[in-house]
Design an enzyme around this catalytic site. Structure first.
Site, PDB file in Angstrom:
ATOM      1  N   ASP A   1      -8.650  -5.098  -6.033  1.00  0.00           N
ATOM      2  CA  ASP A   1      -8.163  -3.797  -5.184  1.00  0.00           C
ATOM      3  C   ASP A   1      -8.993  -2.649  -5.992  1.00  0.00           C
ATOM      4  O   ASP A   1      -8.388  -2.191  -6.711  1.00  0.00           O
ATOM      5  CB  ASP A   1      -6.578  -3.973  -5.332  1.00  0.00           C
ATOM      6  CG  ASP A   1      -6.352  -2.590  -4.238  1.00  0.00           C
ATOM      7  OD1 ASP A   1      -7.181  -1.824  -3.838  1.00  0.00           O
ATOM      8  OD2 ASP A   1      -5.068  -2.828  -3.861  1.00  0.00           O
TER       9      ASP A   1
ATOM     10  N   HIS B   1      -7.277  -5.740  -1.399  1.00  0.00           N
ATOM     11  CA  HIS B   1      -6.038  -5.109  -0.915  1.00  0.00           C
ATOM     12  C   HIS B   1      -5.271  -5.889  -0.503  1.00  0.00           C
ATOM     13  O   HIS B   1      -4.097  -5.321  -0.037  1.00  0.00           O
ATOM     14  CB  HIS B   1      -6.374  -3.667  -0.296  1.00  0.00           C
ATOM     15  CG  HIS B   1      -5.561  -2.526  -0.222  1.00  0.00           C
ATOM     16  ND1 HIS B   1      -4.738  -2.069  -1.093  1.00  0.00           N
ATOM     17  CD2 HIS B   1      -4.856  -2.175   1.012  1.00  0.00           C
ATOM     18  CE1 HIS B   1      -3.995  -1.047  -0.580  1.00  0.00           C
ATOM     19  NE2 HIS B   1      -3.879  -1.052   0.550  1.00  0.00           N
TER      20      HIS B   1
ATOM     21  N   SER C   1       0.784  -1.063  -0.155  1.00  0.00           N
ATOM     22  CA  SER C   1       0.138  -0.001   0.008  1.00  0.00           C
ATOM     23  C   SER C   1       0.747   1.294   0.117  1.00  0.00           C
ATOM     24  O   SER C   1       1.602   1.527  -0.749  1.00  0.00           O
ATOM     25  CB  SER C   1      -0.951   0.109   1.273  1.00  0.00           C
ATOM     26  OG  SER C   1      -1.965   0.688   0.960  1.00  0.00           O
TER      27      SER C   1
END
Length: 704
Positions: free
Chosen positions: A636, A668, A551
């Site tokens: 995602d 994600h 991320s």
């Protein structure tokens, strides 16, 4: 025996309701584990039982909790329910089914247990006797039940159910019943990992001990979420002690307005009048997690001040329900409230908060006096006050998954109760975890966790990994992860460097907020400070260092790839932002992009935004020269997989050694067991290829 004395010696007796074999199609449960040479592997990591949701019985004599087990062969997990005495004795499994049991609570004075199960095809509310017998379904809600909360008198149940939100093609043109196209005319049409076609609403039903009746959607006709996606759950609701009203959290906005705002409020719905009033009107940030004091005099909740800032300080507020007066109990406390729970006497509250690289329990008095209850290299993960001398909590660390503990708030004594994973932990040699305070380029002290390989020998040299945290505002605390597990990295022969760089909780608001509008700035210097400091150690192989992250940590890896000046020999980026300009118009929660990036890339008068986008990793790809592994999930919707694909394509076009692992069925996070094992194997295969000297001769040279 005094059942309220939860500090007694905990027992480890386990009586199971069944003995699963682990074969395909069988019930998934605890399996025997044999650890070779005391070293953790991916398979050992997957074998840990995942303890969750301890609930104390009404008479305060027992604890109900769940344990989730993973099965790689079946590629799924299963959650079973357990009960033990408040002191940890007489632990026993009370369910043994192919379907997970969740959200379990005591009812009927502790004689029965209510829980969620998908046994009938979708998630519904069930009740069983306290010993696990006589299970029966009591709800038949059309779209399933996704959480529930009994009123204190147990005459009503609040439950979460979905309602239709957007139109399908067939709603517009009934003759096109097989058309799959989505007609979209506003923002927030996708969120994290789903197309937003349904949203959650709170329902209230009467309950006579056998079935539900008089079901009412208390937000009927309102196009708003409660709880708020993606992470909101039953903690978003609270019954008044007299069972006459319920508080709930909602952000009453849609579309574009929803996408740019974090302004949620606490609402109070009165069962008698069916009227709703806003208790926090005019408070502009997140207002969440309502909780009434035992006597109903006060409402407590977590409150952020600024609209659009999802990582603002989460203050502990209380309201006098008679006068409406509000107080911030943590105005002089420079840390955020992660969770709150009233003490039994109603004169104070317990909170969890990230504090100096750990997550600890504090007591906050109505007089605003704050006392730290727990200490040590741990993160506490739940709060269940029992008495003045007993609080039940979960705790984990970098070296141990969650277990249930008892905490004495007066003596500060802490003891483990559940021992779910003792059999595995007793076989493992964990790496030493060291706390280091490293001087940054602006002469501040930064806590950095160092995790050494098991059986560390300072006379040898070890390759090292820089761990880059996501969030970006998420503490590098004593966290335990089933994906980014620092002990597993150490067990594979790496020294792990995990800095609490700028932008993380636990070190005050100034430290936390510095990162906003400065993605390529001071926090990246912090990473390099930690790397350079550890490189001085004689046991660190400075020629074989890597950087990994997910991320925002993936963004960090992409950024470092263009700026590291030969410090690293390998990179791994998962679900990272490669092109900030594209991310701004691809993501869904625009409040996050606006606050952290500073604004839109087309606003040429916005100096903060222009500085942010000028540091986008894709603008420095001409400097990439180091092997990189890129992983991403195609579900995602937070950071689209196109970001990872773009980075991979750029690396290959540049002649940089690169590999990509794409998951068509993950979001994600990598959640499916076999995908998790695959991810770990590819992760370490890549690091070993480039960072372990014995394999370097087999590798092509990086691009010049």
């Amino acid at each position: 025996m005094n059942k309220l004395n939860c500090m007694m010696m905990a027992g480890t007796l386990l009586v199971t309701a069944c003995q699963p074999t682990g074969k395909t199609g069988d019930i998934i449960g605890k399996q025997p584990v044999k650890v070779e040479n005391g070293i953790m592997t991916t398979e050992v990591l997957m074998a840990f039982g995942r303890v969750s949701d301890p609930v104390v019985s009404p008479d305060k004599s027992k604890i109900l909790f769940g344990v989730t087990y993973e099965n790689v062969e079946q590629n799924k997990s299963n959650r079973e329910l357990f009960v033990m005495d408040i002191d940890g004795q007489n632990k026993r499994q009370i369910t043994c089914t192919p379907e997970s049991e969740g959200n379990a609570v005591w009812i009927n004075g502790g004689k029965q247990i209510a829980y969620l199960s998908g046994k009938s095809g979708d998630s519904q509310l069930w009740i069983m006797e306290a010993d696990g017998s006589n299970a029966r379904q009591i709800s038949h809600h059309e779209k399933g039940v996704h959480g529930f909360l009994f009123s204190p008198d147990e005459k009503h149940i609040l439950f979460i159910g979905n309602v239709k939100y957007s139109q399908k093609a067939s709603d517009i043109y009934p003759d096109l019943d097989k058309a799959t196209g989505r007609v979209i005319d506003d923002l927030m049409y996708k969120h994290w990992d789903e197309w937003v076609e349904e949203i959650p609403h709170p329902y209230i039903a009467s309950f006579d001990g056998k079935e539900l009746s008089d079901i009412v959607d208390i937000m009927e006709g309102e196009p708003y979420e409660s709880p708020m996606k993606p992470f909101g759950g039953i903690e978003s609701f609270a019954w008044t002690p007299d069972s006459k009203a319920v508080a709930y959290t909602s952000r009453k906005k849609t579309g574009l307005e929803y996408s740019i705002s974090t302004n949620s409020d606490i609402y109070l719905y009165d069962l008698g009048s069916k009227q709703t009033r806003n208790l926090t009107k005019g408070m502009m940030g997140y207002d969440t997690t309502p909780a009434f004091s035992p006597d109903g005099k006060y409402l407590a909740w977590g409150s952020m001040e600024r609209d659009g800032y999802e990582s603002d300080k989460n203050r502990l507020f209380i309201m006098n329900m008679a006068t409406g007066e509000k107080q911030d109990l943590t105005a002089d406390f420079d840390y955020s409230t992660d969770e709150l729970a009233w003490a039994p006497d109603g004169q104070s509250l317990f909170i969890r908060t990230a504090y100096q690289g750990e997550v600890h329990i504090f007591r906050v008095g109505l007089d605003k006096k704050i006392e730290q209850i727990t200490t040590g290299y741990y993160d506490y993960a739940s709060l269940a006050p029992v008495s003045e001398t007993c609080l039940i909590a979960m705790r984990h660390s970098l070296s141990q998954p969650d277990e249930i503990y008892s905490v004495n708030p007066q003596s500060k004594e802490v003891k483990e109760l559940s021992f779910e994973n003792k059999d595995i932990l007793d076989q493992l040699t964990m790496g030493k975890v060291e706390e280091r305070w490293i001087t940054t380029t602006d002469n501040k002290k930064m806590l950095t966790w160092i995790v050494y390989p098991p059986h560390f020998d300072p006379s040898k040299k070890y390759p090292a990994i820089l761990y880059c945290q996501g969030g970006p505002q998420q503490a590098v605390s004593q966290f335990w992860s089933y994906r980014w597990n620092l002990q597993l990295m150490a067990a594979n022969g790496y020294i792990v460097i995990a800095p609490n760089r700028r932008g993380l909780y636990g070190f005050g608001q100034e430290w936390l907020e510095q990162i906003s509008g400065d993605y390529g700035g001071q926090n990246m210097k912090d990473y390099l400070s930690a790397t350079d400091e550890m490189k001085k150690e004689p046991y660190v192989d400075g020629d074989h260092m890597g950087a990994v992250g997910a991320s925002y940590g993936g963004f960090s890896v992409y950024w470092l790839a263009g700026h590291h000046q030969k410090r690293f020999k390998a990179f791994i980026a998962h679900a990272g932002i490669y092109n900030l300009e594209q991310q701004y118009v691809e993501t869904e929660e625009m409040w996050f992009a606006n606050w952290d990036m500073g604004g839109a890339p087309w606003d040429k008068t916005n100096a903060t935004a222009q500085r942010t986008f000028a540091t986008s990793p894709h603008k420095f790809v001409d400097q990439w020269d180091t092997p990189i592994l890129i992983t991403h999930g195609e579900y995602d919707f937070r950071i689209l997989a196109s970001q990872g694909m773009s980075a991979f394509n750029a690396a290959k076009l540049r002649g940089v050694p690169a590999e990509m692992l794409i998951f068509p069925d993950e979001n994600h996070w990598i959640l499916k067991p076999q995908n998790g094992v695959l991810w770990q194997r590819i992760f370490f295969r890549w690091l070993d290829r480039w960072l372990k000297p014995q394999t370097q001769t087999e590798n092509p040279e990086p691009a010049k």
